[in-house]
Structures are given as C-alpha cells and as structure tokens.
Write an enzyme that holds these catalytic residues in place. Structure first.
Site, short mmCIF file in Angstrom:
data_model
loop_
_atom_site.label_atom_id
_atom_site.label_comp_id
_atom_site.label_asym_id
_atom_site.label_seq_id
_atom_site.Cartn_x
_atom_site.Cartn_y
_atom_site.Cartn_z
N CYS A 1 0.83 -1.21 0.00
CA CYS A 1 0.00 0.00 0.00
C CYS A 1 0.86 1.26 0.00
O CYS A 1 0.54 2.25 -0.66
CB CYS A 1 -0.90 0.03 1.23
N CYS B 1 -5.55 -2.18 -0.82
CA CYS B 1 -6.41 -3.31 -1.17
C CYS B 1 -7.60 -2.83 -2.00
O CYS B 1 -8.23 -1.82 -1.69
CB CYS B 1 -6.89 -3.99 0.10
N SER C 1 -12.47 -5.46 9.69
CA SER C 1 -11.84 -4.87 8.51
C SER C 1 -12.90 -4.48 7.49
O SER C 1 -13.98 -5.07 7.43
CB SER C 1 -10.88 -5.88 7.90
N GLU D 1 -8.77 -5.59 14.43
CA GLU D 1 -9.80 -6.04 13.48
C GLU D 1 -9.85 -7.56 13.43
O GLU D 1 -8.85 -8.24 13.69
CB GLU D 1 -9.50 -5.49 12.09
N ASP E 1 -2.49 -3.00 8.04
CA ASP E 1 -3.52 -3.85 8.63
C ASP E 1 -3.43 -5.27 8.08
O ASP E 1 -3.57 -6.24 8.82
CB ASP E 1 -4.91 -3.29 8.32
N CYS F 1 -2.65 3.55 3.29
CA CYS F 1 -3.25 2.38 3.91
C CYS F 1 -4.34 2.82 4.89
O CYS F 1 -4.49 4.01 5.16
CB CYS F 1 -2.17 1.54 4.61
#
Length: 605
Positions: free
Chosen positions: A90, A241, A520, A494, A122, A163
């Site tokens: 990221c 992502c 998440s 998360e 993450d 991110c």
C-alpha cells in the site's frame, strides 16, 4: 443531520459568490498560533524567516537544499507528509509520489519539505498482536504530522496516505493544524489472478484461503490452491487493497468532503493519472495559500454528511464511523453514531463492490470513478455541491466538469434499483451494547439473526473452534469476541482473520460475529463491532456466557441477549476486571488516553 432536500445544484454565479465569501471569512479568521496574516503567502514560516532575532533558524534553513538566497526565505514553506513504508505494498511507492509533488510545489514558487510518518499495515498485522498497533497508528500519524507542521511553522501541508488508518490520521492532523492542506491518496491496487480466465483475487481472497483449505479437506490439492491464491492475491505495482475496504472507503470519503483533488480516491496506483495528479498539487496549494483556504473551511458539517452519504452508497467499511467521528472532532464538529444512523435510514446501498459484491475500485474508475458517482448523487440532491474543495472551487463546479457514469455500467446501480433500499451500516443498541455498536449488513445475509453465543477472548481460540469443526454448518451461532476494544485489545484490533475463516469454511449463513473490537473493511457476513461499553470497562459483553441466546435486528436496530436484568446483575457481582495486556510503552499510553468507539476512539479527548 440536515435534510438532503436542501441540497441543490447551485449556479456557477452562486458558487462563485459563496466561494468569495468563504475566502473573505477565512482571510480574517484568527489563528492563535500565527501572526496576523496580512497579504503574505508565508503567513507561518514568516515567524522564522523575517526576524533578525531568528538568525539560527535562518542559518539552518540556508543549510537545506532549497534555500540559497534571502529571497528564497520569502517563499511559502509546505510540508510533504509521506506515509511511507517499504514493507507494505500500500505504502511502498509513496516517496515516488512525494518527489513528484515536491517538483510541482517548486514550479509553483513554493518550498516543499518532505518528511516521513509511521505506517502500519492492517493486512500484514491482521490476526496477530501486531494489530493492536493499527488503530493506535492513526493517532500517531496525526500527532506526527501536527508536530512537524507546528514545530516548523510550515505554511501548508500536503499529505500522502495509502493504507487504512493513514487517511483519517492525516485528515485529523490537517484539521488540528488548520493551515492550507490537502490529501493525495496513494491509490488502489489492481486485482490479482492465478491466470487467464481465472477469478480475480485480492487480499481478502488470501485471508479466506485457509478456510477454503479446511473446507477442501486439507489435501495436497487444497494446499496447492491455497498457496497459489496467497502468491497471486496482491500485485507488485502496489496500492491499497482493491475492494471497498477501509482504505478506499476513507479515500472516497475524503474526496466527498473536498479534501482531495477530483478523482484522487478511485485512480489506481499504477495508472498514469495518479502521477499526473501529483503535478496538479502545486497550483492547488498556491490557490489555497493565496486565498488562505484551510481545512476547517472545507470540512464543514455538510462535508461530513457528503462523506456519510457516499459511504452508504458505495457499501463502505464500518471503520468509516469511527474515523469520521474522530476527524470531525479535529475540526470542532460534533458527529455522533446517531447521525450515522440518520443518514443510513434515508440513503440506499448501490455499489456492487467487494467485499460483498463482485467489482473492485479499478472497475469503478473505468466507469467514471468517484467523481461520476458524486455527480450522480448531486443530480439527485443527495449531497451538497456548495462545499469548498482544495482546488479552490466548490464541489459542484468540479462535478460540472466530471463525466457521468458510463452508459450500461452495472458497478453502481441506479437509485431506482438499489442493492438495499437503506444503508448497510446500522447503529444497534440493546442490552449487549447500551452505548451503541456498528453493524455491516448488506441484506444478502438477511436482516435479522438469532443464535446461541460462543464466547471467545481471543482470535486463536476461534481459529481452533473452526479447525475442529466445533462450530458447525446448520447451527446458528453468534461468535462473541471480547476484551478486544480500544483499551482491552488494546488498540481495537480487526477480526478479518475470523470473518474470512467463517466465509471460507462455508459458515457465512450460519454464523454472526459480535465484538468490542473492529472488523476490517474487507469483512462481509453478519458482523457487529465497536460494542460500547467494551468488556475491559465492564460492559455487558463481558457478561455473555456460552449458550445465551443473542438476537440481532438490523431493521429495528437492536442487539440483545435473552438474559434478564436480574441475571445480569448477579453475573456482574462475580465479574473481575482484567489487568491491561501491556503496562509500558506506546500501547500503555494509548490505553490511558483513548476514548470509547462511539466517540471515535480518540486520544486527545
């Protein structure tokens, strides 16, 4: 929250008048940390560069690469906050963007000074104790950017997050500093694949691979499929992502608020448009400096409502609730979980994006991106086009220049045919969460859930339960994960590892997950997080026992366990508070400072 009926497509003349008025108000606004602004562009750095008493400051500036002559000290000085970390796809490219942004600032007569901030992935830390540092990094990033900007009297700030927690972190800092500033999103990752004709993959595919491995029977073929999925889910080109997970959710929210240049949130990292965006930063910053347009002129109440509307339309992450409340606090606006529910009640869910849908951010970009979605929402009076943006134009003016959604596209459905007629984010309250909690329910899993509680105090025990198949298909089960809130986690980790195993193992229709931690943005299924009060503080979630019947209703917005008040009182008498999991260092300070999730889990309350 204000009614959407007041939103209208203002004329260009009206917007110009309001833009002038906003600028005039800003020019006279008093900032206790700066001298009277006058007409100069270096309103803040002037404190260091004009006085003969600041010779040492000036000497050190002459020793930097950007300052050679006295006239150089008259240029405005702008920080470039690179949220950079080589070990995360990221963030690994952020310095490249920062270099191009610095060139753009230089061409606009602005001195740019780059610096770094922490960046916690993450995806990499998920499912481990490292996840405790994720949410904490949001406030650490905010502190870092605020500290550099304030300590060096910088006239403005360009931030480059990439991110999940980066975006709210830098926006909180910009709100606190309240000096001309903007955000350039590092961009989204394109989907991966195991080969031509194979399904597209992303990081959630990798998370779900272990559950599918278990479902396939732990054979050699199952391991081959698992390994190929893991190796091909993320691409070398980098970017956040690709689904409508937390990074893309918060980037989109920032664009809806006017804190990015048009299209920043939906342009993939590998596209040339992302580099070209960097070239526009210098002129935008110069405009902001000239007109003294600051974050609190942009991030208004209407701007936050725009962000919430877009989040509901796109099917964004539950984390948006936590982060938007925290960002609002940084600009002196009270945003509550009830405000979130108010927007969810009247705004539909339209975008068929992952994790619950089939498309990714690149697909949205190809049909017009976030600007096209915002244009559609403005045309239907769901957002306010009169808010100011970082390029000095009002949002409606920017959207007048945007192309509409492509004909025939099905990434974003029309308002007449929504995926869900109300928002997917629901604020639930009941005897499990008297202070509220946040659910992400798209309707694909149903709108209610009733099941027997299985209580866990850590994710490892959930993993074992799924591995040993003690959580079975056909049995309605509510997995309760507790002592994982802001203080108990610590850091409110998360639970994507858990929800991915549930989905991968084929338990998605039989299992709901409830936690005082977080989920998440990549999570889908029947999930409820951010339970307040958290177990560490003695919240009722700490009193749930295996076998208790739990009922969740995403229409009535309730979450209750079928346990009487008398029984709960007896259980509370036996409850023993737990020691914090850490007793020194950054996380210990976080435990001492952090507020509850319904108030944004902020550390500067």
């Amino acid at each position: 929250m204000a009614s959407p009926l007041r939103f209208r497509a203002a004329t260009a003349a009206t917007r110009a008048t309001r833009a002038f008025s906003s600028s005039a108000r800003t020019q006279t606004a008093k900032d206790p940390l700066a001298p009277p602004p006058g007409e100069r562009l270096n309103r803040y750095s002037y404190m260091l560069t004009h006085s003969k008493t600041q010779g040492a400051s000036q000497a050190m500036l002459y020793a930097t690469d950007s300052i050679d002559q006295p006239k150089d000290l008259e240029r405005p000085m702008v920080g470039i906050a690179n949220v950079w970390y080589e070990g995360n796809p990221c963030n690994k490219h952020v310095l490249t963007l920062g270099t191009r942004i610095k060139d753009s600032l230089t061409k606009s007569g602005i001195t740019g000074y780059g610096f770094g901030t922490p960046a916690v992935s993450d995806g990499i830390s998920m499912g481990t104790f490292g996840m405790s540092y994720s949410l904490q990094s949001r406030d650490l990033i905010a502190d870092a950017v605020e500290t550099v900007g304030g300590g060096h009297w910088l006239d403005g700030m360009v931030t480059i997050p990439a991110c999940d927690k980066n975006m709210p972190g830098v926006l909180m800092a910009l709100g606190r500093l309240n000096r001309p500033g903007l955000m350039v999103y590092g961009g989204t990752m394109q989907p991966g694949s195991c080969g031509a004709g194979m399904p597209s993959l992303d990081v959630v595919s990798a998370f779900q691979s272990y559950g599918k491995y278990l479902e396939m029977g732990e054979t050699e073929e199952a391991e081959r499929v698992r390994l190929e999925t893991v190796r091909n889910s993320c691409r070398k080109e980098g970017g956040a992502c690709g689904g409508m997970y937390t990074a893309n959710t918060m980037a989109s929210a920032a664009e809806a608020m006017g804190m990015t240049l048009p299209g920043s949130s939906s342009t993939p990292t590998a596209y040339k448009e992302k580099q070209e965006e960097c070239d526009l930063v210098g002129p935008a910053m110069l405009t902001m400096l000239e007109r003294n347009i600051r974050p609190r002129d942009i991030m208004t109440r209407a701007a936050f409502e725009n962000a919430l509307v877009l989040t509901m339309i796109l099917g964004g992450s539950t984390n948006a609730v936590l982060h938007l409340i925290a960002i609002a606090k940084s600009v002196g606006i009270e945003l509550t979980i009830d405000d979130v529910q108010s927007v969810s009640d009247r705004v539909p869910f339209l975008a068929d994006l992952k994790p619950s849908g089939k498309y990714v951010m690149e697909d949205l970009h190809k049909v017009g991106g976030v600007p096209a979605v915002l244009k559609y929402l403005l045309e239907h009076k769901l957002i306010d086009g009169d808010i100011m943006t970082v390029n000095g134009r009002q949002l409606g003016d920017n959207l007048d220049r945007a192309k509409p959604l492509k004909d025939g596209q099905d990434v974003v459905r029309p308002l007449s045919d929504p995926i869900k007629s109300t928002g997917h984010l629901r604020i639930l309250k009941g005897n499990i969460a008297p202070g509220g909690c946040v659910s992400k329910i798209t309707g694909k899993e149903g709108l209610t859930f009733r099941g027997k509680a299985r209580v866990f105090d850590n994710e490892d025990d959930v993993t074992k339960a799924i591995e040993t198949k003690s959580i079975k298909q056909g049995e309605k089960t509510v997995i309760v994960l507790r002592y994982l809130g802001p203080k108990g986690g610590p850091g409110m980790p998360e639970m994507l590892k858990t929800t991915s195993m549930v989905m991968g193992a084929g338990l998605g229709l039989d299992v709901a997950c409830v936690t005082d931690g977080r989920f998440s943005g990549g999570t889908h299924g029947f999930t409820v997080g951010h339970v307040v009060p958290e177990a560490f503080n003695g919240g009722n979630i700490a009193l749930i026992e295996d076998g208790d019947e739990v009922y969740i209703d995403a229409v009535k917005n309730t979450i209750d366990m079928k346990v009487s008040d008398e029984e709960l009182a007896q259980r509370r008498e036996k409850w023993v508070p737990r020691e914090p999991k850490v007793k020194s260092g950054a996380l210990y300070k976080y435990i001492k400072l952090v507020s509850d999730a319904s108030h944004g889990a902020v550390t500067d309350a």
